[in-house]
Design a protein around this motif. Structure first.
Motif, PDB file in Angstrom:
ATOM      1  N   UNK A 144       0.837  -1.202   0.000  1.00  0.00           N
ATOM      2  CA  UNK A 144       0.000   0.000   0.000  1.00  0.00           C
ATOM      3  C   UNK A 144       0.872   1.252   0.000  1.00  0.00           C
ATOM      4  N   UNK A 145       1.987   1.209   0.724  1.00  0.00           N
ATOM      5  CA  UNK A 145       2.896   2.349   0.751  1.00  0.00           C
ATOM      6  C   UNK A 145       3.498   2.593  -0.630  1.00  0.00           C
ATOM      7  N   UNK A 146       3.766   1.512  -1.372  1.00  0.00           N
ATOM      8  CA  UNK A 146       4.283   1.651  -2.737  1.00  0.00           C
ATOM      9  C   UNK A 146       3.241   2.345  -3.607  1.00  0.00           C
ATOM     10  N   UNK A 147       1.978   1.929  -3.490  1.00  0.00           N
ATOM     11  CA  UNK A 147       0.898   2.536  -4.277  1.00  0.00           C
ATOM     12  C   UNK A 147       0.743   4.020  -3.945  1.00  0.00           C
ATOM     13  N   UNK A 148       0.970   4.361  -2.667  1.00  0.00           N
ATOM     14  CA  UNK A 148       0.801   5.757  -2.245  1.00  0.00           C
ATOM     15  C   UNK A 148       2.055   6.586  -2.468  1.00  0.00           C
ATOM     16  N   UNK A 149       3.125   5.954  -2.944  1.00  0.00           N
ATOM     17  CA  UNK A 149       4.359   6.678  -3.217  1.00  0.00           C
ATOM     18  C   UNK A 149       5.206   6.926  -1.990  1.00  0.00           C
TER      19      UNK A 149
END
Length: 474
Positions: free
Chosen positions: A313-318
């Motif tokens: 999820x952190x990857x998706x949120x940058x």
């Protein structure tokens, strides 16, 4: 096993030496009237209970030495079922002590008239000799106990240095351990996933301890515990003059320190994005560059990282670099939360009770069925770390040797909802009432404070005092 039985082989050699010096037969029994050692006809009865033991029983109870001069006439032998067939004609015995308590008896026995005559003529010297032999045995028991205690303490130190151990037999944990052991010899990056308190650092220590790098210290870094403006200098080091306040000769970073070993990056999800970029280069090129430096420094490290966050999820949120995520997620290992491995709870509870018994000098023996049911039904949001802390708390506050439901913290009992199946409603209400009053009544509370408490609870002073007396809280 009794104290004397623990050193049985030593005692047998001991009585053989005495028998040889004095030319008599010697026997030693423990405080359970089991023959620990013996010579002559008693050499074949070691480990058996002495049935004709009126004489020995009296010494165990009184703690005083004694003698039988004539087995056919002595009061200690009266009523003994073996009196008519007993081969013992006379006996001189002395108690063996340990910390003031009688733990056994050492005895010289006469089986012939010649031995009996010699024993009686020299009874004073024989009793004095047995006294000194008893003191020597007491000394042996003491030194062996000290040695055993020291070995236990050394084992604790050794275990602490080893730093890893997993308790339980649940399928999910067994699978995580299996993967960890399988990849230990590899140099590939391991990504440990799991909630806080599930044992990620212990898994990292296990992997390192089983690797070819185990002779060097594993370097552990909690990325969440380092201030953001210091993360880069802590990890990669810096040169002299790199920034205001930098040390005169610069400083080596944790990655250089871990050269030839393993570096464990805990809570890597909290690593700032600029540092993630530099970490990616370290992992790809196996070099590190200090802040203010101009040349890359080759390093040979094995990386293990861990997080309790949803990295995807952190990857998706940058918030986390995608390329770094794929570089780290080579060998993922998921550590299950305690609520998903409830079958391991009894073993974990037993393990930590034994651990804190040794650490705190306690003698807790376990938990009651109601307490165990409550602990098992609790969700353990803090996982094994929370459970470990709860056991330490219980070891300190529980009155008896068995942890009872009433000993458990309120939040566990209330959130569990278990352990009360066999209780009546009145018993449940009383237990809750006692918990509430225990938390509200201060130790040594004054009369005014108790009166104020009654007013706050909107009950009469008489009612409050009756309840405090009922629950032994006065």
């Amino acid at each position: 096993m009794t104290a004397l039985m623990k050193i049985q082989s030593f005692i047998q050699a001991y009585v053989k030496a005495i028998a040889s010096i004095l030319d008599v037969d010697v026997t030693i029994v423990d405080n359970e009237l089991v023959r620990v050692a013996g010579t002559g006809i008693y050499a074949d009865e070691i480990g058996k209970t002495v049935t004709h033991a009126n004489f020995f029983h009296h010494i165990l109870v009184s703690g005083e030495s004694g003698s039988i001069t004539d087995s056919m006439a002595d009061l200690n032998c009266k009523g003994c079922e073996k009196r008519t067939t007993c081969r013992e004609l006379a006996n001189v015995a002395y108690p063996i002590f340990k910390e003031g308590a009688v733990v056994g008896i050492i005895s010289i026995i006469a089986f012939s008239e010649g031995e009996r005559k010699n024993l009686l003529e020299n009874r004073g010297q024989m009793e004095e000799f047995l006294k000194y032999m008893s003191v020597l045995l007491e000394s042996k028991l003491y030194t062996d106990e000290v040695k055993e205690r020291l070995e236990q303490q050394l084992q604790v130190v050794h275990d602490a240095e080893k730093g890893w151990s997993f308790v339980g037999d649940s399928p999910k944990m067994k699978e995580a351990i299996r993967i960890g052991k399988k990849v230990a010899k590899s140099n590939s990056t391991v990504f440990l996933r799991g909630e806080s308190g599930t044992g990620k650092e212990i898994m990292a220590k296990m992997i390192h301890a089983l690797s070819d790098r185990r002779d060097k210290l594993m370097i552990s870094i909690n990325c969440a515990a380092i201030p953001e403006n210091l993360v880069e200098s802590e990890l990669f080091g810096y040169e002299e003059g790199a920034f205001t306040g930098a040390k005169k000769h610069g400083s080596i970073g944790k990655f250089e320190l871990a050269h030839g070993s393993t570096i464990f990056l805990d809570e890597i999800g909290d690593m700032p994005l600029p540092v993630q970029t530099k970490l990616l280069r370290v992992l790809q090129e196996s070099v590190v560059e200090r802040i203010g430096g101009t040349k890359p420094i080759p390093i040979d490290i094995r990386v293990i990282c861990a997080t309790n966050k949803n990295i995807e999820q952190m990857v998706e949120e940058g918030a986390f670099r995608e390329d770094l995520y794929y570089r780290l997620n080579i060998i993922p290992i998921e550590l299950p939360p305690l609520r998903k491995r409830k079958e391991d709870l009894p073993a974990l509870i037993e393990y930590y009770i034994a651990y804190y018994n040794q650490k705190l000098g306690k003698s807790m023996r376990g938990v009651s069925p109601e307490a165990l049911q409550t602990l098992t039904s609790y969700d353990w949001p803090g996982n094994v770390r929370e459970m470990k802390n709860i056991i330490e708390y219980l070891e300190n506050i529980a009155e008896g040797e068995i942890i009872q439901l009433s000993d458990l913290p309120d939040h566990i009992v209330m959130r569990s909802g278990k352990g009360f199946e066999d209780w009546s409603l009145d018993e449940i209400v009383e237990d809750y009432e006692k918990r509430v009053l225990s938390s509200m009544v201060k130790k040594g509370a004054t009369l005014e404070e108790k009166n104020q408490l009654a007013e706050n609870l909107k009950i009469s002073r008489a009612t409050l005092y009756r309840k405090l007396k009922k629950y032994d809280l006065l």
